[in-house]
Write an enzyme that holds these catalytic residues in place. Structure first.
Site, mmCIF file in Angstrom:
data_model
loop_
_atom_site.group_PDB
_atom_site.id
_atom_site.type_symbol
_atom_site.label_atom_id
_atom_site.label_comp_id
_atom_site.label_asym_id
_atom_site.label_seq_id
_atom_site.Cartn_x
_atom_site.Cartn_y
_atom_site.Cartn_z
ATOM 1 N N LYS A 136 -4.084 -5.169 -12.936
ATOM 2 C CA LYS A 136 -3.024 -5.711 -13.780
ATOM 3 C C LYS A 136 -3.629 -6.168 -15.098
ATOM 4 C CE LYS A 136 -0.428 -7.173 -9.692
ATOM 5 N NZ LYS A 136 0.097 -8.292 -8.887
ATOM 6 N N GLY A 174 2.821 -6.249 -6.876
ATOM 7 C CA GLY A 174 3.798 -7.112 -6.242
ATOM 8 C C GLY A 174 3.284 -8.531 -6.133
ATOM 9 N N LYS A 228 3.238 -11.026 -16.454
ATOM 10 C CA LYS A 228 3.467 -12.336 -15.822
ATOM 11 C C LYS A 228 2.199 -13.170 -15.776
ATOM 12 C CE LYS A 228 1.282 -11.088 -11.985
ATOM 13 N NZ LYS A 228 0.032 -11.676 -11.479
ATOM 14 N N ASN A 266 -4.855 -17.244 -13.026
ATOM 15 C CA ASN A 266 -4.248 -17.458 -14.343
ATOM 16 C C ASN A 266 -3.568 -18.824 -14.427
ATOM 17 O OD1 ASN A 266 -4.651 -14.701 -15.676
ATOM 18 N ND2 ASN A 266 -3.767 -14.161 -13.701
#
Length: 330
Positions: free
Chosen positions: A98, A126, A181, A246
């Site tokens: 990602k 996911g 995200k 994160n």
């Protein structure tokens, strides 16, 4: 067994009904978790890492599925190495990374697809926190590929009692949802680190969704994808768990720690940091509004404090809540 008369799709179809050989590139937490799932389903799994004894050629030799779970900074180099190995078109390439490439601003799947234009390239994305998966806790993910048969084949490789897989034909949307995200998770970590409360956290996540959709649809993802597991689902998991690297970056910044100190303490990659920088470049180039992500970018650069980032968002011009913005990502 592949025969000369079988089409690529027919070969993919056979993967649904038998054990296959899977090469997992990347021995970090995420790659290891996915390798563990496939192993428990009796597939032959080879795990490759730069520090391991197995060469890349040995790892992918005869593999029906190659899954890349390496960090974003290593994707381009590994793809270049794979191009030299004559990977057959009956091999499905899957990316579980990602991030966004700083040099090209491309996602991992687009880098793979450019290098292997005749291969099926799938995205696995996911709400999947690797520590929970390794602990055997229930989870679900999306396998997205423009080739539906390939998506279903990979779906069967990883589907199990505690890991439910869904297929999709929107790999870019699934990938961007999981990528963007991470920047929002940093913002939510800041919110939590400043002890701003549940109201602020809920408002932030809700307003972040149309921002992610606005960017994602502009770059080619389908709106509905961002409302699914690889979009909203992944955002909720990453923005509400201390297991998220994160989130912990944002929390640490709110505590007054330097970014360098936080990353050293994590001891692993927090892709949202690099993504924030690349996303800022994309937003400027494409003239996309990213108010939340912009404050994260400025905070990571050290241009503003955590308190100033929150103040900037709260002082934005008053407006009506536009439900079409949320539904359509406009």
């Amino acid at each position: 067994m592949t025969t000369a008369t079988q089409t690529v799709d027919q070969v993919f179809e056979t993967y649904k009904h038998r054990e296959i050989t899977l090469a997992v590139l990347g021995a970090g937490a995420w790659g290891s978790a996915l390798a563990f799932i496939a192993t428990t389903h009796n597939h032959t799994v080879r795990v490759w890492s730069r520090s391991g004894d197995l060469s890349l050629a040995e790892a992918v030799d005869g593999a029906e599925v190659i899954l890349s779970a390496i960090s974003m900074k290593g994707v381009a180099d590994v793809v270049d190495q794979l191009q030299e190995l004559n990977i057959p078109e009956t091999t499905i390439l899957v990316t579980a990374t990602k991030g966004l490439d700083p040099k090209t601003t491309l996602t991992p799947s687009l880098i793979f697809q450019q290098a292997f234009p005749h291969h099926a390239v799938a995205v696995l994305s996911g709400p999947n926190l690797s520590k929970e998966i390794e602990a055997g806790l229930p989870a679900a993910t999306v396998i997205a590929c423009e080739n539906e048969i390939a998506a279903e084949a990979v779906q069967h490789v990883f589907a199990g009692e505690n890991f439910r897989t869904y297929s999709s034909t929107d790999p870019l949307g699934a990938e961007l949802g999981g990528t963007l995200k991470n920047v929002i998770a940093i913002a939510v970590g800041v919110c939590e680190g400043l002890k701003l409360g549940s109201n602020a956290r809920s408002a932030l996540i809700t307003r972040a969704l149309p921002e992610v959709m606005r960017v994602g649809t502009h770059l080619g993802g389908q709106p509905e994808t961002f409302l699914g597991l690889s979009g909203l689902g992944d955002m909720l998991a990453t923005c509400t768990s201390v297991l998220s690297r994160n989130y912990r970056v944002g929390y640490g910044l709110a505590e007054g720690k330097s970014l360098e100190q936080i990353l050293e303490e994590l001891g692993s990659t927090a892709e949202g940091v690099n993504t924030a920088y690349v996303l800022h470049d994309i937003a400027q180039r494409e003239e996309i509004s990213i108010p939340i992500s912009k404050q994260v970018y400025l905070l990571l650069k050290g241009d503003i404090s955590a308190e100033e980032a929150v103040a900037a968002l709260m002082e934005r011009k008053l407006k009506a809540e536009d439900y079409q913005e949320i539904l359509q990502g406009e």
